[in-house]
Structure formats: C-alpha cells, structure tokens
Design a protein around this motif. Structure first.
Motif, PDB file in Angstrom:
ATOM      1  N   ARG A 125       0.804  -1.271   0.085  1.00 27.27           N
ATOM      2  CA  ARG A 125      -0.064   0.048  -0.201  1.00 27.27           C
ATOM      3  C   ARG A 125       0.746   1.154   0.110  1.00 27.27           C
ATOM      4  NH1 ARG A 125      -4.371  -0.303   2.961  1.00 27.27           N
ATOM      5  NH2 ARG A 125      -4.392   1.962   2.815  1.00 27.27           N
ATOM      6  N   GLU A 126       0.131   2.411  -0.138  1.00 30.83           N
ATOM      7  CA  GLU A 126       1.012   3.789  -0.466  1.00 30.83           C
ATOM      8  C   GLU A 126       0.814   4.736   0.196  1.00 30.83           C
ATOM      9  OE1 GLU A 126       3.693   4.866  -2.482  1.00 30.83           O
ATOM     10  OE2 GLU A 126       4.138   2.620  -2.856  1.00 30.83           O
ATOM     11  N   GLY A 127      -0.006   4.111   1.518  1.00 27.72           N
ATOM     12  CA  GLY A 127      -0.341   5.243   2.627  1.00 27.72           C
ATOM     13  C   GLY A 127      -0.849   4.457   3.879  1.00 27.72           C
TER      14      GLY A 127
ATOM     15  N   PHE B 244      -4.258  15.983  -2.743  1.00 25.05           N
ATOM     16  CA  PHE B 244      -3.729  16.383  -4.038  1.00 25.05           C
ATOM     17  C   PHE B 244      -4.544  17.366  -4.639  1.00 25.05           C
ATOM     18  CE2 PHE B 244      -1.318  12.368  -3.411  1.00 25.05           C
ATOM     19  CZ  PHE B 244      -0.189  12.766  -3.901  1.00 25.05           C
ATOM     20  N   LEU B 245      -6.010  17.249  -4.420  1.00 24.12           N
ATOM     21  CA  LEU B 245      -6.836  18.147  -5.155  1.00 24.12           C
ATOM     22  C   LEU B 245      -7.166  19.297  -4.231  1.00 24.12           C
ATOM     23  CD1 LEU B 245      -9.334  15.626  -6.808  1.00 24.12           C
ATOM     24  CD2 LEU B 245      -7.143  16.801  -8.006  1.00 24.12           C
ATOM     25  N   GLY B 246      -7.019  19.140  -2.732  1.00 25.59           N
ATOM     26  CA  GLY B 246      -7.625  19.818  -1.567  1.00 25.59           C
ATOM     27  C   GLY B 246      -8.683  19.383  -1.200  1.00 25.59           C
TER      28      GLY B 246
ATOM     29  N   ALA C 299     -10.555   6.032  -5.550  1.00 20.62           N
ATOM     30  CA  ALA C 299      -9.801   7.270  -6.263  1.00 20.62           C
ATOM     31  C   ALA C 299      -8.409   7.419  -5.605  1.00 20.62           C
ATOM     32  CB  ALA C 299     -10.734   8.620  -6.125  1.00 20.62           C
ATOM     33  N   GLY C 300      -7.521   7.281  -6.639  1.00 22.18           N
ATOM     34  CA  GLY C 300      -6.125   7.526  -5.956  1.00 22.18           C
ATOM     35  C   GLY C 300      -5.568   6.286  -5.428  1.00 22.18           C
ATOM     36  N   CYS C 301      -6.019   5.024  -6.002  1.00 20.73           N
ATOM     37  CA  CYS C 301      -5.909   3.791  -5.430  1.00 20.73           C
ATOM     38  C   CYS C 301      -4.812   3.169  -5.320  1.00 20.73           C
ATOM     39  CB  CYS C 301      -6.753   2.734  -6.553  1.00 20.73           C
ATOM     40  SG  CYS C 301      -5.835   2.575  -8.188  1.00 20.73           S
ATOM     41  N   GLY C 302      -3.530   3.599  -5.523  1.00 22.34           N
ATOM     42  CA  GLY C 302      -2.302   3.279  -5.364  1.00 22.34           C
ATOM     43  C   GLY C 302      -2.141   1.766  -5.802  1.00 22.34           C
ATOM     44  N   PRO C 303      -1.654   0.589  -5.195  1.00 21.59           N
ATOM     45  CA  PRO C 303      -1.441  -0.457  -5.673  1.00 21.59           C
ATOM     46  C   PRO C 303      -2.533  -1.293  -5.214  1.00 21.59           C
ATOM     47  CG  PRO C 303      -0.019  -0.178  -3.829  1.00 21.59           C
ATOM     48  CD  PRO C 303      -0.491   1.238  -4.088  1.00 21.59           C
TER      49      PRO C 303
ATOM     50  N   ALA D  44     -11.150   1.526 -10.135  1.00 23.77           N
ATOM     51  CA  ALA D  44      -9.887   2.205  -9.239  1.00 23.77           C
ATOM     52  C   ALA D  44      -9.020   2.971 -10.178  1.00 23.77           C
ATOM     53  CB  ALA D  44      -9.261   0.821  -9.056  1.00 23.77           C
ATOM     54  N   VAL D  45      -8.956   4.163  -9.874  1.00 25.76           N
ATOM     55  CA  VAL D  45      -8.266   4.953 -10.649  1.00 25.76           C
ATOM     56  C   VAL D  45      -6.982   5.633 -10.212  1.00 25.76           C
ATOM     57  CG1 VAL D  45      -8.387   7.297 -11.948  1.00 25.76           C
ATOM     58  CG2 VAL D  45     -10.569   5.728 -11.975  1.00 25.76           C
ATOM     59  N   ASP D  46      -5.781   5.796 -11.010  1.00 19.94           N
ATOM     60  CA  ASP D  46      -4.543   6.254 -10.125  1.00 19.94           C
ATOM     61  C   ASP D  46      -3.777   7.201 -11.408  1.00 19.94           C
ATOM     62  OD1 ASP D  46      -3.039   5.795  -7.316  1.00 19.94           O
ATOM     63  OD2 ASP D  46      -1.821   6.831  -8.886  1.00 19.94           O
ATOM     64  N   LEU D  47      -3.251   8.235 -11.043  1.00 23.96           N
ATOM     65  CA  LEU D  47      -2.657   9.003 -11.939  1.00 23.96           C
ATOM     66  C   LEU D  47      -1.343   8.147 -12.435  1.00 23.96           C
ATOM     67  CD1 LEU D  47      -1.868  12.846 -10.894  1.00 23.96           C
ATOM     68  CD2 LEU D  47      -3.307  11.824 -12.993  1.00 23.96           C
TER      69      LEU D  47
ATOM     70  N   PRO E 115       1.632   2.485 -13.476  1.00 25.40           N
ATOM     71  CA  PRO E 115       1.924   1.036 -12.791  1.00 25.40           C
ATOM     72  C   PRO E 115       1.333   0.709 -11.615  1.00 25.40           C
ATOM     73  CG  PRO E 115       4.126   2.352 -13.431  1.00 25.40           C
ATOM     74  CD  PRO E 115       2.741   3.263 -13.645  1.00 25.40           C
ATOM     75  N   PHE E 116       0.790   1.874 -10.795  1.00 20.08           N
ATOM     76  CA  PHE E 116      -0.172   1.513  -9.621  1.00 20.08           C
ATOM     77  C   PHE E 116      -1.353   0.971 -10.268  1.00 20.08           C
ATOM     78  CE2 PHE E 116       1.759   4.767  -6.496  1.00 20.08           C
ATOM     79  CZ  PHE E 116       2.817   3.684  -6.167  1.00 20.08           C
ATOM     80  N   ALA E 117      -1.989   1.496 -11.295  1.00 17.59           N
ATOM     81  CA  ALA E 117      -3.003   1.250 -11.773  1.00 17.59           C
ATOM     82  C   ALA E 117      -2.992  -0.564 -12.296  1.00 17.59           C
ATOM     83  CB  ALA E 117      -3.700   2.014 -12.906  1.00 17.59           C
TER      84      ALA E 117
ATOM     85  N   CYS F 194     -11.442   7.391  -1.013  1.00 17.19           N
ATOM     86  CA  CYS F 194     -10.225   8.049  -1.494  1.00 17.19           C
ATOM     87  C   CYS F 194      -9.384   7.945  -0.249  1.00 17.19           C
ATOM     88  CB  CYS F 194     -10.680   9.548  -1.861  1.00 17.19           C
ATOM     89  SG  CYS F 194      -9.192  10.468  -2.575  1.00 17.19           S
ATOM     90  N   ALA F 195      -8.524   7.269  -0.350  1.00 18.40           N
ATOM     91  CA  ALA F 195      -7.547   7.107   1.180  1.00 18.40           C
ATOM     92  C   ALA F 195      -6.310   7.755   0.694  1.00 18.40           C
ATOM     93  CB  ALA F 195      -7.266   5.549   1.264  1.00 18.40           C
ATOM     94  N   GLY F 196      -5.845   8.736   1.437  1.00 18.14           N
ATOM     95  CA  GLY F 196      -4.581   9.616   1.491  1.00 18.14           C
ATOM     96  C   GLY F 196      -4.457  10.218   0.224  1.00 18.14           C
ATOM     97  N   ALA F 197      -5.267  10.570  -0.631  1.00 19.96           N
ATOM     98  CA  ALA F 197      -5.264  11.175  -1.770  1.00 19.96           C
ATOM     99  C   ALA F 197      -5.785  12.327  -2.173  1.00 19.96           C
ATOM    100  CB  ALA F 197      -5.495  10.098  -2.899  1.00 19.96           C
ATOM    101  N   LEU F 198      -7.073  12.650  -1.078  1.00 17.58           N
ATOM    102  CA  LEU F 198      -7.914  13.916  -1.581  1.00 17.58           C
ATOM    103  C   LEU F 198      -6.997  15.214  -1.658  1.00 17.58           C
ATOM    104  CD1 LEU F 198     -10.782  14.540  -2.500  1.00 17.58           C
ATOM    105  CD2 LEU F 198     -11.252  14.879   0.037  1.00 17.58           C
TER     106      LEU F 198
HETATM  107  C1  LIG Z   1      -0.553   8.459  -0.565  1.00 15.84           C
HETATM  108  S1  LIG Z   1      -0.848   7.348  -2.052  1.00 15.84           S
HETATM  109  C2  LIG Z   1      -2.246   6.424  -1.480  1.00 15.84           C
HETATM  110  C3  LIG Z   1      -2.699   5.401  -2.462  1.00 15.84           C
HETATM  111  C4  LIG Z   1      -3.752   4.546  -1.782  1.00 15.84           C
HETATM  112  N1  LIG Z   1      -4.910   5.074  -1.581  1.00 15.84           N
HETATM  113  C5  LIG Z   1      -3.337   3.654  -0.528  1.00 15.84           C
HETATM  114  O1  LIG Z   1      -3.659   4.029   0.489  1.00 15.84           O
HETATM  115  O2  LIG Z   1      -2.410   2.728  -0.841  1.00 15.84           O
HETATM  116  C6  LIG Z   1      -1.780   8.750  -3.001  1.00 15.84           C
HETATM  117  C7  LIG Z   1      -2.159   8.287  -4.552  1.00 15.84           C
HETATM  118  O3  LIG Z   1      -3.054   9.264  -5.140  1.00 15.84           O
HETATM  119  C8  LIG Z   1      -2.428   9.171  -6.541  1.00 15.84           C
HETATM  120  N2  LIG Z   1      -2.946  10.244  -7.201  1.00 15.84           N
HETATM  121  C9  LIG Z   1      -2.628  11.779  -6.827  1.00 15.84           C
HETATM  122  N3  LIG Z   1      -3.180  12.693  -7.505  1.00 15.84           N
HETATM  123  C10 LIG Z   1      -4.272  11.792  -8.193  1.00 15.84           C
HETATM  124  C11 LIG Z   1      -5.047  12.222  -9.239  1.00 15.84           C
HETATM  125  N4  LIG Z   1      -5.547  13.302  -9.559  1.00 15.84           N
HETATM  126  N5  LIG Z   1      -6.036  11.107  -9.705  1.00 15.84           N
HETATM  127  C12 LIG Z   1      -5.672  10.027  -9.181  1.00 15.84           C
HETATM  128  N6  LIG Z   1      -4.891   9.560  -8.598  1.00 15.84           N
HETATM  129  C13 LIG Z   1      -4.132  10.697  -7.911  1.00 15.84           C
HETATM  130  C14 LIG Z   1      -1.182   8.972  -6.518  1.00 15.84           C
HETATM  131  O4  LIG Z   1      -0.361   8.677  -7.682  1.00 15.84           O
HETATM  132  C15 LIG Z   1      -0.837   7.935  -5.186  1.00 15.84           C
HETATM  133  O5  LIG Z   1      -0.885   6.563  -5.808  1.00 15.84           O
END
Ligand SMILES: C[S@@+](CC[C@H](N)C(=O)[O-])C[C@H]1O[C@@H](n2cnc3c(N)ncnc32)[C@H](O)[C@@H]1O
Length: 239
Positions: free
Chosen positions: A15-17, A111-113, A42-46, A64-67, A70-72, A105-109
């Motif tokens: 996992r990434e967070g 990035f948008l605020g 949203a921001g699924c990581g691995p 499941a979506v990630d920027l 390779p995580f996707a 959306c775990a540990g990714a929101l």
């Molecule tokens: C801290 S990691 C958390 C990943 C996952 N949710 C977990 O808990 O293992 C944040 C993730 O958000 C992704 N990310 C950042 N901005 C994003 C966006 N606008 N759309 C989709 N994914 C995004 C990053 O690539 C990264 O994989």
C-alpha cells in the motif's frame, strides 16, 4: 526528487499510505454501502483498499483510478480474481464519469484539496452517494519537533475542526469520522523498511540511495511519535 528513483522504492509495496481493511469495513458500514453498489477507489495506489472493498462487497462494481500507470496495473493484477466487476486504469480522480454510490479516497484527496476534491466528486455521485476519505490531521496541543518535521511538506495540514470547515465549504455534511493511527501506519511502513533493506543489499544508485534515506527519515520521525501522527477518516454526503 528523481521520479524513477522514487518509484524504485515505492513499486511493489502493498500500500502507499496508512490504512487497513478494518477502516474500509467501518466506512462502508457508516456509508451504508451494500449490494450491487458502484464504487470508485480514487487514487487507488497498488490497490490494497480496492481489494478490501471487493472482498467486503462481493456484488459491488468497483472502478480504481490512479494517475500513476504502474499502480493502476498493480491494482488490476491484484484484483484479477474478482473478474470484470473490478476495473483499474490510469487516470485522474478529478475526471470520472460515475455515477458512484461511494467514492473511497484514502490519503489522496489532499492532491486536489479537501474542498476542491469534494466539489469535483459531487457530479460523480448518485443521489444518495457518499464519499469516504482520509486526510492528515493535527491532534491539537503542542506538537513535538518530530511531528512538526513529519508534516513539514504538508503546510495545509489542519485539525479536526479545520477539516470539518473544509467539508462544509464544499457543501457536504459529515456522517462520522475516526482516526487512522498506530497499526495502519505500521502496515505502510513495515513493508517499506523491508524494501529499503532489500534494495540496499542489491546495491543502488546515488539517486535511489537519497530516496531510501528520505524514507528512513520519515519512518524514524513516525516511530518517535506514533500516537501523535494520524489521518482522519471521514465519511461525508452532499447537503
Ligand atoms: C498516498 S498514495 C495513497 C494510495 C492508496 N489510496 C493507498 O492508500 O495505498 C496517493 C495516491 O494518489 C495518486 N494520485 C494523486 N493525484 C491523483 C489524481 N488527481 N487522480 C488519481 N490519482 C491521484 C498517487 O499517484 C498515489 O498513488
């Protein structure tokens, strides 16, 4: 930071967070998500939470979506056993078709605020749709130096009241919250520690070594005050 070096450390982590399956179970209980729900990680990581969502909700349809591509791909491989009801792709969570009954959306929101992200999610929700997200939180009181250093790269961090204000500013109301603290952070950092040791044993470039040292510093800061470093997991719905 050298992106390739960063992902040398971060690829193949489970996992990434911080987080754990119990957080997912708690959130779907609060959100009332059940049956053939449509869900987005949203921001699924691995894909650790994608997998938990698919296991806890055996009839749900999960995107499941990630920027980061390779995580996707890692999420697709990890969830292949669920067949077509779990789909993962590289893309932005700010640009999803939906509609979803739950956006997780775990540990990714951040990035948008929080406010901006929740506003972006709103048109992607069904009428009864809900969002569950985790966000860094200050617990209040004087923060030890290690905690201040730990969060130095996230100056927008605030306390529970501050997160509540950002949720309200987006036109949402909170259903419930809980702290992500302790064991869910160990679940993130213990595999990272093992990967750092394995990469060092193989021998790494200077750029990768710099990333490994940054990872070690972050883990050491967390180990100094694990009871003070937390995310707040929030389940919210549009007003
Ligand atoms: C801290 S990691 C958390 C990943 C996952 N949710 C977990 O808990 O293992 C944040 C993730 O958000 C992704 N990310 C950042 N901005 C994003 C966006 N606008 N759309 C989709 N994914 C995004 C990053 O690539 C990264 O994989």
């Amino acid at each position: 930071m050298d992106k390739e070096a960063f992902f040398t450390l971060h690829r193949e982590l489970p996992r990434e967070g911080p987080g754990c399956p119990e957080d997912v179970l708690w959130a779907i209980g609060v959100a009332g998500t059940h049956g053939e729900a449509r869900i987005c990680d949203a921001g699924c990581g691995p894909g650790a939470d994608t997998e938990a969502l698919a296991e806890y909700l055996p009839e749900a349809w999960i995107d499941a979506v990630d920027l980061h591509g390779p995580f996707a791909e890692a999420t697709s491989a990890r969830c292949a056993r669920f067949g077509p009801r779990v789909k993962a792709w590289q893309g932005s969570m700010a640009d999803l078709a939906g509609p979803y009954d739950l956006i997780w959306c775990a540990g990714a929101l951040y990035f948008l605020g929080v406010t901006e992200g929740l506003e972006a999610f709103r048109p992607m929700l069904t009428r009864a749709g809900r969002v569950a997200f985790s966000e860094p939180v200050l617990l209040g009181g004087a923060e030890p130096r290690a905690v201040q250093d730990f969060w130095a790269e996230y100056p927008a961090i605030t306390d529970e009241a501050g997160i509540a204000a950002r949720i309200a500013a987006a036109g949402y109301r909170p259903l419930d919250t809980r702290l992500v603290i302790g064991a869910p952070w160990e679940a993130y950092y213990a595999p990272m520690e093992r990967r750092i040791a394995a990469l060092r044993a193989e021998g790494v470039s200077d750029a990768v070594e710099a990333v490994l040292r940054e990872g070690e510093t972050e883990i050491a800061q967390w180990r100094t005050a694990p009871e003070r470093i937390a995310y707040l997991l929030c389940v919210v719905e549009p007003e």
